[in-house]
Scaffold this active site. Structure first.
Site, PDB file in Angstrom:
ATOM      1  N   SER A 146       5.045  -0.452   7.412  1.00 58.55           N
ATOM      2  CA  SER A 146       4.231   0.082   8.499  1.00 58.55           C
ATOM      3  C   SER A 146       3.690   1.472   8.164  1.00 58.55           C
ATOM      4  O   SER A 146       2.946   1.631   7.205  1.00 58.55           O
ATOM      5  CB  SER A 146       5.039   0.087   9.796  1.00 58.55           C
ATOM      6  OG  SER A 146       4.235   0.397  10.901  1.00 58.55           O
ATOM      7  N   ASP A 297      -2.653   2.144  11.960  1.00 54.91           N
ATOM      8  CA  ASP A 297      -1.701   2.544  10.931  1.00 54.91           C
ATOM      9  C   ASP A 297      -1.840   1.558   9.771  1.00 54.91           C
ATOM     10  O   ASP A 297      -2.653   0.621   9.842  1.00 54.91           O
ATOM     11  CB  ASP A 297      -0.282   2.603  11.498  1.00 54.91           C
ATOM     12  CG  ASP A 297       0.259   1.243  11.906  1.00 54.91           C
ATOM     13  OD1 ASP A 297      -0.545   0.335  12.174  1.00 54.91           O
ATOM     14  OD2 ASP A 297       1.492   1.083  11.954  1.00 54.91           O
ATOM     15  N   ASP A 299      -0.367  -1.098   8.491  1.00 53.13           N
ATOM     16  CA  ASP A 299      -0.307  -2.549   8.671  1.00 53.13           C
ATOM     17  C   ASP A 299      -1.020  -2.996   9.941  1.00 53.13           C
ATOM     18  O   ASP A 299      -0.957  -4.160  10.323  1.00 53.13           O
ATOM     19  CB  ASP A 299       1.134  -3.059   8.639  1.00 53.13           C
ATOM     20  CG  ASP A 299       1.958  -2.622   9.838  1.00 53.13           C
ATOM     21  OD1 ASP A 299       1.714  -1.504  10.339  1.00 53.13           O
ATOM     22  OD2 ASP A 299       2.854  -3.370  10.265  1.00 53.13           O
ATOM     23  N   ASP A 301      -0.735  -2.634  13.133  1.00 55.84           N
ATOM     24  CA  ASP A 301      -0.136  -3.103  14.379  1.00 55.84           C
ATOM     25  C   ASP A 301      -0.107  -2.001  15.440  1.00 55.84           C
ATOM     26  O   ASP A 301       0.355  -2.231  16.551  1.00 55.84           O
ATOM     27  CB  ASP A 301       1.259  -3.695  14.155  1.00 55.84           C
ATOM     28  CG  ASP A 301       2.287  -2.693  13.653  1.00 55.84           C
ATOM     29  OD1 ASP A 301       1.905  -1.555  13.299  1.00 55.84           O
ATOM     30  OD2 ASP A 301       3.480  -3.056  13.589  1.00 55.84           O
TER      31      ASP A 301
END
Length: 542
Positions: A146, A297, A299, A301
């Site tokens: 992440s 961000d 990734d 999500d």
């Protein structure tokens, strides 16, 4: 050097299929670096409700091909015990070794008798979360860290069946961890069977995610001048596809940050919450005269939103602000359509969501931190966490989704424009309706993780009776509740609140502050005073 430590390190070396980490560990052994080896082999990364996350390095305290191989084989044992013919879908982001870890997982799963499907390209975490549900897979794995620092990687697990594509929770995390431990103790990674005849997730699955996300855009489409950054992550391609499908205007891209790059060269931390992370986006917004900035961000999500004030000063909106605005917008739309449902947030997020839900005739639920809990709420129409996580389309996935959140925000702006209103007017209307609320956070980043526990222990030993000159009216230690968790909550006079919570993914202690007053300036002043008290307290404990 301890012979036992040397033997353990040598056994790890012999089963490591990766040349880079093999050389790294070999050098440590040859140098007889007792201190570093002791750290690397003191324990192993613990598999929990956040899966695995840690630095890319040799040894059981790091993310590497041995650890991932053990995790994949352990997860396979867990799935085979639950399902006669399990299936799994696997995705990955643009970090170093993400694709390799994903391929290792697919090969081990396929050889174990589990039908494995690998994402055909770099895609956001929410696309993988959608694939678990859409394909009715037994499980899903997303290889991502992440918004963690560049040297990290991670391994996030979803379960199908009765979990319906949500992230793992207890007791399944412990059951999977036990299977991983069995593999580590009884099998060498080099002996675990592999099969490269796994399948690819069809493009049609990705197209379906894009179509469903695009369907969020229901308002008349107006011209929009905005800036987007992917924070060196994997969001751009999927977002642009969604915008095209929805017919929404494309953003001005922060070109330096919109292609995947696991080194994250332009930011200290690839997290839109961090100071300076949006500097390039703000410079671009000023250059093009943008109305607002949206950022994912790495990734994709999470969503960050930044806007300029009347003086042209740009600032990122707090996650609680965006969450409350989304909640009000979505709840009002549901109310107009004659629908009912639940607005949910984690207990560290703004308590004001309960007022929003009540005003719109909706239910409100507060959960432990994590979308692994929020996504499971029955009748959910919207859920959020203050750490920039929003679930605006619960029928698509049971996890936060930065792509659908951007689409929802654009829909909010277009709705306002169709009504002849501005976003600033919408924000003022919210304050007029629900009061002036302010949220802030004090994060204590540590090198010595034991300092976090020293702070928590000190608070438990002598709970605050006042903070910032305001009396504490109620204290809750969640280790003493029905759902034990290392979270401390202080309710102060006037509806102010402070929460202590160790981060589940980073080496830091988070202190969440939620204040309110007659005006925003009042709420900010109260928050500043409380924050000064907390900073002085934290500094006193080394």
């Amino acid at each position: 050097m301890s012979q036992e430590l040397l033997k353990t390190a040598q056994e790890w070396l012999e089963q490591d299929p990766d040349q880079e980490t093999r050389e790294e560990l070999k050098n440590l052994i040859e140098k007889q670096d007792v201190n570093e080896l002791s750290v690397r082999f003191a324990n192993r990364l613990q598999f929990g409700t956040a899966g695995l996350r840690g630095p890319l390095q040799a040894g059981p305290m790091g993310m590497n091909r041995v650890l991932v191989g053990q995790a994949a084989a352990g997860l396979a044992r867990f799935l085979l015990a639950r399902n006669e013919k399990p299936t799994i879908v696997i995705g990955y982001d643009g970090r170093k070794n993400s694709l390799r870890f994903a391929q290792d997982t697919a090969e081990i799963m396929q050889a174990a008798g589990i039908d494995a499907m690998l994402m055909p390209s770099l895609r956001p975490t929410p696309v993988l979360a959608f694939a678990v549900r859409y394909l009715k897979a037994s499980a899903g794995v997303m290889v991502t860290a992440s918004h963690n620092p560049p040297q990290d990687n991670g391994y996030k697990v979803y379960l199908g069946g009765e979990d319906d594509g949500a992230q793992i929770i207890s007791p399944n995390d412990k059951l999977i961890a036990a299977e991983i431990k069995w593999v580590a103790e009884n099998q060498k990674v080099t002996d675990i069977p592999r099969d490269t005849n796994y399948q690819m997730i069809p493009q049609a699955v990705i197209d379906e995610y894009i179509a469903r996300t695009a369907s969020i855009a229901t308002a008349p489409i107006a011209p929009l001048n905005y800036v987007y950054t992917a924070m060196h992550g994997v969001g751009k391609e999927t977002l642009l596809s969604v915008l095209e499908k929805a017919g929404l205007p494309k953003p001005t891209l922060v070109e330096e940050q919109c292609e995947p790059d696991g080194t994250f060269p332009t930011v200290a931390f690839p997290n839109p919450e961090e100071k300076g992370a949006l500097d390039l986006a703000i410079a671009k917004a000023k250059a093009v005269g943008a109305e607002f900035i949206v950022a994912n961000d790495p990734d994709a999500d999470r969503l960050a939103v930044a806007v300029a004030d009347e003086n042209g000063n740009w600032a990122t909106l707090h996650g609680n602000q965006v969450g409350l605005y989304f909640g009000w917008f979505i709840a009002q739309a549901a109310q107009k359509a004659g629908q009912t449902g639940t607005l949910a947030c984690s207990l560290v997020s703004s308590p004001l969501l309960a007022n929003v839900a009540k005003a719109c005739g909706m239910e409100h639920k507060e959960t432990l931190t994590g979308f692994k809990y929020i996504g499971r709420i029955p009748g959910l129409i919207f859920g959020f966490e203050e750490a920039l996580g929003y679930l605006v389309n619960p029928t698509v996935a049971h996890d936060k989704d930065g792509i659908s959140a951007i689409t929802c925000f654009l829909n909010l702006i277009n709705t306002l424009k169709a009504e002849g209103k501005t976003f600033a007017e919408f924000r003022q209307a919210f304050t007029d309706t629900f009061g002036a609320a302010y949220s802030d956070q004090l994060s204590i980043r540590v090198e010595d993780l034991s300092r976090i526990q020293r702070i928590q222990k000190a608070v438990r030993a002598n709970p605050f009776t006042e903070l910032g000159g305001i009396k504490v009216e109620k204290y809750i230690d969640h280790m003493q509740t029905e759902t034990p968790n290392d979270i401390l909550v202080f309710h102060l006079a006037g509806g102010q609140r402070v929460i202590f919570r160790p981060s589940g993914t980073e080496p830091k202690l988070k202190m969440y502050l939620d204040t309110n007053g007659k005006t925003l300036a009042d709420a900010q002043e109260i928050c500043r005073n409380i924050k000064l008290s907390l900073e002085a307290f934290a500094d006193s404990i080394k």
